[in-house]
Design a protein around this motif. Structure first.
Motif, mmCIF file in Angstrom:
data_model
loop_
_atom_site.group_PDB
_atom_site.id
_atom_site.type_symbol
_atom_site.label_atom_id
_atom_site.label_comp_id
_atom_site.label_asym_id
_atom_site.label_seq_id
_atom_site.Cartn_x
_atom_site.Cartn_y
_atom_site.Cartn_z
ATOM 1 N N GLY A 48 -40.938 -15.689 28.805
ATOM 2 C CA GLY A 48 -41.775 -14.715 28.113
ATOM 3 C C GLY A 48 -42.810 -14.039 28.981
ATOM 4 N N CYS A 49 -43.178 -14.672 30.103
ATOM 5 C CA CYS A 49 -44.213 -14.078 30.965
ATOM 6 C C CYS A 49 -43.686 -13.807 32.372
ATOM 7 C CB CYS A 49 -45.455 -14.966 31.020
ATOM 8 S SG CYS A 49 -45.128 -16.666 31.533
ATOM 9 N N ASN A 50 -42.431 -14.071 32.620
ATOM 10 C CA ASN A 50 -41.864 -13.747 33.929
ATOM 11 C C ASN A 50 -40.843 -12.625 33.788
ATOM 12 O OD1 ASN A 50 -40.025 -15.465 32.536
ATOM 13 N ND2 ASN A 50 -39.179 -16.261 34.425
ATOM 14 N N PHE A 53 -35.423 -17.902 40.851
ATOM 15 C CA PHE A 53 -36.394 -16.864 40.521
ATOM 16 C C PHE A 53 -37.384 -17.427 39.505
ATOM 17 C CE2 PHE A 53 -33.444 -14.049 42.541
ATOM 18 C CZ PHE A 53 -34.206 -12.969 42.958
ATOM 19 N N LEU A 54 -38.648 -17.403 39.870
ATOM 20 C CA LEU A 54 -39.717 -17.877 38.986
ATOM 21 C C LEU A 54 -40.558 -16.676 38.552
ATOM 22 C CD1 LEU A 54 -40.611 -21.103 41.001
ATOM 23 C CD2 LEU A 54 -39.043 -20.878 39.075
ATOM 24 N N SER A 55 -41.596 -16.340 39.336
ATOM 25 C CA SER A 55 -42.403 -15.157 39.003
ATOM 26 C C SER A 55 -41.737 -13.865 39.458
ATOM 27 C CB SER A 55 -43.786 -15.268 39.652
ATOM 28 O OG SER A 55 -43.676 -15.251 41.074
ATOM 29 N N GLY A 56 -40.775 -13.952 40.372
ATOM 30 C CA GLY A 56 -40.149 -12.758 40.936
ATOM 31 C C GLY A 56 -39.188 -12.080 39.979
ATOM 32 N N ASP A 57 -38.836 -10.846 40.324
ATOM 33 C CA ASP A 57 -37.998 -10.007 39.476
ATOM 34 C C ASP A 57 -36.584 -9.915 40.057
ATOM 35 O OD1 ASP A 57 -36.856 -8.125 37.861
ATOM 36 O OD2 ASP A 57 -38.240 -6.494 38.377
ATOM 37 N N PRO A 58 -35.592 -10.542 39.415
ATOM 38 C CA PRO A 58 -34.230 -10.467 39.958
ATOM 39 C C PRO A 58 -33.638 -9.070 39.914
ATOM 40 C CG PRO A 58 -34.254 -11.582 37.824
ATOM 41 C CD PRO A 58 -35.682 -11.400 38.232
ATOM 42 N N VAL A 59 -34.095 -8.219 39.000
ATOM 43 C CA VAL A 59 -33.585 -6.847 38.970
ATOM 44 C C VAL A 59 -33.912 -6.151 40.286
ATOM 45 C CG1 VAL A 59 -33.819 -4.592 37.851
ATOM 46 C CG2 VAL A 59 -33.707 -6.669 36.461
ATOM 47 N N HIS A 76 -32.930 -1.555 42.496
ATOM 48 C CA HIS A 76 -33.030 -2.679 43.418
ATOM 49 C C HIS A 76 -33.796 -2.227 44.659
ATOM 50 C CE1 HIS A 76 -31.752 -5.687 46.418
ATOM 51 N NE2 HIS A 76 -31.529 -6.484 45.383
ATOM 52 N N GLU A 77 -34.457 -3.160 45.333
ATOM 53 C CA GLU A 77 -35.267 -2.798 46.492
ATOM 54 C C GLU A 77 -34.459 -2.055 47.553
ATOM 55 O OE1 GLU A 77 -38.952 -2.753 48.707
ATOM 56 O OE2 GLU A 77 -38.422 -2.988 46.599
ATOM 57 N N VAL A 78 -33.231 -2.491 47.789
ATOM 58 C CA VAL A 78 -32.395 -1.792 48.766
ATOM 59 C C VAL A 78 -32.177 -0.347 48.340
ATOM 60 C CG1 VAL A 78 -30.071 -1.665 49.746
ATOM 61 C CG2 VAL A 78 -31.245 -3.871 49.610
ATOM 62 N N TRP A 79 -31.876 -0.139 47.062
ATOM 63 C CA TRP A 79 -31.592 1.213 46.590
ATOM 64 C C TRP A 79 -32.848 2.062 46.470
ATOM 65 C CZ3 TRP A 79 -27.579 4.143 46.752
ATOM 66 C CH2 TRP A 79 -26.324 3.553 46.895
ATOM 67 N N ARG A 80 -34.004 1.482 46.316
ATOM 68 C CA ARG A 80 -35.235 2.283 46.339
ATOM 69 C C ARG A 80 -35.341 3.025 47.667
ATOM 70 N NH1 ARG A 80 -39.833 -1.169 42.969
ATOM 71 N NH2 ARG A 80 -38.359 -2.106 41.524
ATOM 72 N N HIS A 81 -35.028 2.330 48.740
ATOM 73 C CA HIS A 81 -35.153 2.947 50.062
ATOM 74 C C HIS A 81 -33.988 3.878 50.365
ATOM 75 C CE1 HIS A 81 -38.779 0.757 51.211
ATOM 76 N NE2 HIS A 81 -38.299 -0.164 50.390
ATOM 77 N N LEU A 82 -32.822 3.523 49.873
ATOM 78 C CA LEU A 82 -31.701 4.448 50.028
ATOM 79 C C LEU A 82 -31.958 5.747 49.258
ATOM 80 C CD1 LEU A 82 -28.708 1.964 49.778
ATOM 81 C CD2 LEU A 82 -29.332 3.323 51.792
ATOM 82 N N PRO A 133 -26.404 -8.374 44.423
ATOM 83 C CA PRO A 133 -25.293 -8.369 43.475
ATOM 84 C C PRO A 133 -24.070 -9.090 44.016
ATOM 85 C CG PRO A 133 -25.424 -6.264 44.614
ATOM 86 C CD PRO A 133 -26.602 -7.074 45.078
ATOM 87 N N GLY A 134 -23.166 -9.394 43.104
ATOM 88 C CA GLY A 134 -21.885 -9.966 43.499
ATOM 89 C C GLY A 134 -21.754 -11.430 43.146
ATOM 90 N N PRO A 135 -20.533 -11.915 43.011
ATOM 91 C CA PRO A 135 -20.301 -13.294 42.584
ATOM 92 C C PRO A 135 -20.715 -14.345 43.596
ATOM 93 C CG PRO A 135 -18.238 -12.229 43.216
ATOM 94 C CD PRO A 135 -19.282 -11.159 43.191
#
Length: 340
Positions: free
Chosen positions: A307-309, A284-290, A135-141, A295-297
């Motif tokens: 197929g393309c997103n 989320f359309l073209s973006g990556d939710p991963v 996740h973007e947050v964890w990339r920086h952590l 996270p979280g409920p």
């Protein structure tokens, strides 16, 4: 210490903030300079506990956010070298141009993300291969952890600090529009690129359904998103409060903090809502939710796999199926999970 982060996106910088908070907690003695674009100054003002200084970035070939200003580069380089950075950290991402910028600052040591195609043997121990799967947050952590920062259990918690005047701005807006905390929902139809904008008529359908459920609806955004806000409001059968372009960053953060929910695209305010503790339903359309979904409920993702997103296109080159195949009812289903 210099943090090389020439990004303009609100979400980009908000997702960097937990790592910068961890860095400050671990080494409060450090003077931290962020090298980024001057227009991010209003956001960095909210990071005053973690960031000591913004050094305006003039651009550089290969950094795509803004065209470079080659005439401003010599002065920028002089100012950087005058600061005698003991460490410069590449926190831009997987882009060798950012490593080149970092290398030119004259710092005693360099580190951070090692972009594909960039390698210097003498810097190998301080560089981290870009953690694409995080996740973007964890990339920086992971970046600051690689450099020796010990992370606390809540290191990935999103944060946002308000400034003097933000509370008064929110009180004025709430009084003017009759907004009661917890009884309104914010719709944010904007995003920085067309491929991440769900159709405005579907936001309108969600807005009408929310009014029928007893909630007031607030349409939010920056001044440049006026056309989108007008389209949503014009398509709604029920009344809505339009705050587009009428709030500061801190004021909008408080509008979100006191909302029952944010319904919006994969864009900066979704991260701002997460930072102030507001539940979100994010399209989320073209973006990556991963990479970008929190996270979280209390944070729900609405997405149709076509197929393309996810994809890198700023504008869909085909039929925008990721947007058109996502009906308003699917988003309302996630809204109801959080509100009822």
């Amino acid at each position: 210490m210099a943090l090389v982060r020439p990004r303009v996106g609100l979400g980009d910088l908000l997702c960097s903030w937990p790592a910068w908070r961890a860095l400050r907690a671990f080494r409060p003695d450090l003077r931290v300079t962020v090298i980024t674009w001057p227009e991010t100054a209003p956001l960095l003002a909210h990071m005053r506990r973690e960031v000591d200084e913004l050094l305006p970035f003039p651009g550089f070939p290969g950094i795509p956010e803004r065209p470079p200003d080659p005439l401003a580069w010599p002065r920028f380089l002089r100012l950087a070298r005058e600061r005698r950075f003991d460490l410069a950290i590449q926190t831009y991402g997987d882009n060798p141009a950012a490593n080149e910028v970092t290398a030119r600052l004259g710092a005693t040591a360099r580190g951070g993300f090692r972009a594909e195609g960039w390698w210097r043997d003498e810097d190998a121990p301080t560089y981290l291969a870009y953690p694409r799967e995080e996740h973007e947050v964890w990339r920086h952590l992971r970046c600051v952890e690689h450099l020796g920062v010990r992370l606390r259990p809540d290191a990935d918690r999103m944060v946002f600090t308000t400034l003097p005047g933000d509370d008064e701005e929110f009180r004025r807006l709430a009084l003017e529009h009759g907004l009661r905390p917890g009884r309104y929902v914010v719709l944010h139809p904007g995003a920085s690129c067309a491929s991440r904008r769900w159709p405005t008529d579907r936001f309108a359908q969600v807005g009408d359904a929310l009014v029928e459920r007893g909630y007031a609806v607030v349409i939010g955004g920056v001044a440049g998103e006026r056309d989108l806000a007008d389209a949503v409001r014009g398509a709604m059968r029920r009344p809505a409060h339009d705050l587009t372009g009428r709030t500061s960053l801190g004021g909008y953060a408080l509008v979100l903090r006191h909302a029952a929910l944010l319904v919006g695209n994969d864009t900066g305010p979704a991260h701002l809502a997460a930072a102030v503790g507001t539940p979100t339903v994010v399209v989320f359309l073209s973006g990556d939710p991963v990479r970008w979904a929190h996270p979280g409920p209390r944070h729900r993702v609405c997405r149709v796999a076509v197929g393309c997103n996810p994809c890198p296109h700023l504008t869909c080159p085909i039929d925008f199926r990721c947007a058109l195949r996502l009906p308003a009812d699917a988003v309302l289903s996630e809204v109801d999970r959080l509100l009822w």
